[in-house]
Design a protein around this motif. Structure first.
Motif, PDB file in Angstrom:
ATOM      1  N   GLN A 121      22.318   2.008  -6.986  1.00 13.71           N
ATOM      2  CA  GLN A 121      21.611   0.729  -6.948  1.00 13.71           C
ATOM      3  C   GLN A 121      20.546   0.737  -5.851  1.00 13.71           C
ATOM      4  N   ILE A 122      20.874   1.300  -4.713  1.00 11.70           N
ATOM      5  CA  ILE A 122      19.901   1.376  -3.620  1.00 11.70           C
ATOM      6  C   ILE A 122      18.706   2.238  -4.031  1.00 11.70           C
ATOM      7  N   LEU A 123      18.982   3.365  -4.683  1.00 10.44           N
ATOM      8  CA  LEU A 123      17.883   4.220  -5.152  1.00 10.44           C
ATOM      9  C   LEU A 123      17.013   3.511  -6.175  1.00 10.44           C
ATOM     10  N   ALA A 124      17.652   2.743  -7.068  1.00  8.81           N
ATOM     11  CA  ALA A 124      16.880   1.993  -8.062  1.00  8.81           C
ATOM     12  C   ALA A 124      15.996   0.948  -7.374  1.00  8.81           C
ATOM     13  N   GLU A 125      16.556   0.249  -6.395  1.00  2.96           N
ATOM     14  CA  GLU A 125      15.774  -0.763  -5.675  1.00  2.96           C
ATOM     15  C   GLU A 125      14.640  -0.114  -4.882  1.00  2.96           C
ATOM     16  N   GLN A 126      14.910   1.055  -4.296  1.00  2.00           N
ATOM     17  CA  GLN A 126      13.851   1.758  -3.578  1.00  2.00           C
ATOM     18  C   GLN A 126      12.743   2.185  -4.534  1.00  2.00           C
ATOM     19  N   GLY A 127      13.127   2.612  -5.742  1.00  2.00           N
ATOM     20  CA  GLY A 127      12.124   2.966  -6.742  1.00  2.00           C
ATOM     21  C   GLY A 127      11.269   1.771  -7.128  1.00  2.00           C
ATOM     22  N   LYS A 128      11.923   0.625  -7.317  1.00  2.00           N
ATOM     23  CA  LYS A 128      11.172  -0.599  -7.645  1.00  2.00           C
ATOM     24  C   LYS A 128      10.234  -0.969  -6.500  1.00  2.00           C
TER      25      LYS A 128
ATOM     26  N   LEU B  58       6.239  -1.248  -6.627  1.00  8.25           N
ATOM     27  CA  LEU B  58       5.549  -2.478  -6.241  1.00  8.25           C
ATOM     28  C   LEU B  58       4.536  -2.204  -5.136  1.00  8.25           C
ATOM     29  N   GLU B  59       4.902  -1.362  -4.169  1.00  7.97           N
ATOM     30  CA  GLU B  59       3.959  -1.026  -3.105  1.00  7.97           C
ATOM     31  C   GLU B  59       2.738  -0.305  -3.671  1.00  7.97           C
ATOM     32  N   GLN B  60       2.961   0.593  -4.618  1.00  9.01           N
ATOM     33  CA  GLN B  60       1.838   1.292  -5.249  1.00  9.01           C
ATOM     34  C   GLN B  60       0.943   0.309  -6.001  1.00  9.01           C
ATOM     35  N   TRP B  61       1.575  -0.603  -6.740  1.00  7.83           N
ATOM     36  CA  TRP B  61       0.795  -1.589  -7.492  1.00  7.83           C
ATOM     37  C   TRP B  61       0.020  -2.483  -6.534  1.00  7.83           C
ATOM     38  N   LEU B  62       0.674  -2.912  -5.444  1.00  8.17           N
ATOM     39  CA  LEU B  62      -0.008  -3.769  -4.481  1.00  8.17           C
ATOM     40  C   LEU B  62      -1.189  -3.047  -3.833  1.00  8.17           C
ATOM     41  N   ALA B  63      -1.012  -1.761  -3.542  1.00 10.85           N
ATOM     42  CA  ALA B  63      -2.115  -1.005  -2.946  1.00 10.85           C
ATOM     43  C   ALA B  63      -3.286  -0.920  -3.921  1.00 10.85           C
ATOM     44  N   ALA B  64      -2.984  -0.633  -5.185  1.00 14.14           N
ATOM     45  CA  ALA B  64      -4.050  -0.572  -6.193  1.00 14.14           C
ATOM     46  C   ALA B  64      -4.693  -1.937  -6.391  1.00 14.14           C
ATOM     47  N   SER B  65      -3.866  -2.974  -6.428  1.00 12.32           N
ATOM     48  CA  SER B  65      -4.382  -4.335  -6.601  1.00 12.32           C
ATOM     49  C   SER B  65      -5.242  -4.738  -5.407  1.00 12.32           C
ATOM     50  N   ASP B  66      -4.786  -4.393  -4.214  1.00 10.40           N
ATOM     51  CA  ASP B  66      -5.540  -4.720  -3.013  1.00 10.40           C
ATOM     52  C   ASP B  66      -6.881  -3.991  -3.010  1.00 10.40           C
TER      53      ASP B  66
END
Length: 173
Positions: free
Chosen positions: A59-66, A70-78
């Protein structure tokens, strides 16, 4: 009779020794069985704890993947948001420069009826135009610059609002 009594004493002693030995053997057997039960329970407990730890790790690995996604998407969005803001500021600067050099000027259409003092029908459009009436007034360049600034602020607000909407849509399914 004495021999019988001694014989019976030995028989009794051997019987007592056999009973003590069998009691001891029974006690050892019960202790061994109880130890095996405890070992089985301990193994089951450790297996359960290992399974829970593995599930938590997954579960921790799945949350880290999410989170990473999200960080990648935010960087691209930014980056996209920054690019849009930069492009808009460049357009505004060009427009201000064109207004300052009188290469471009802003004008407003005057009301033809108010200008003539009557409720006349407006003049038809010129062959290349789409605005009815030829009466226009040129705005002062300083006023035009302020209008362009206000429009620029509005454009920046719209771009920021779009970025906020995209962010909210991304994190709230």
């Amino acid at each position: 009779m004495k021999i019988d009594a001694v014989k019976w004493g030995w028989v009794l002693l051997v019987s007592l020794a056999l009973m003590a030995g069998s009691a001891w053997a029974a006690w050892v057997w019960q202790a061994n069985a109880y130890s095996q039960q405890l070992a089985a329970k301990e193994a089951a407990y450790h297996t359960e704890r290992t399974n829970l730890a593995n599930a938590n790790s997954a579960q921790i690995l799945a949350e880290q993947g999410k989170r990473f996604a999200l960080e990648q998407w935010l960087a691209a969005s930014d980056q996209s948001h920054y690019r849009a803001l930069t492009d808009e500021k460049t357009k505004q600067a060009r427009l201000r420069d064109r207004l300052a050099t009188a290469d471009l000027w802003l004008s407003v259409q005057l009301d033809a009826a108010a200008a003539t003092g009557c409720d006349a029908v407006q003049a038809p459009t010129s062959p290349g135009g789409v605005v009815y009436g030829a009466r226009r007034a040129r705005l002062d360049p300083a006023h035009a610059q302020r209008i362009i600034g206000i429009i620029g602020d509005g454009d920046n607000a719209v771009i920021a609002l779009r970025a906020c909407h995209a962010y909210v849509r991304a994190i709230a399914p």
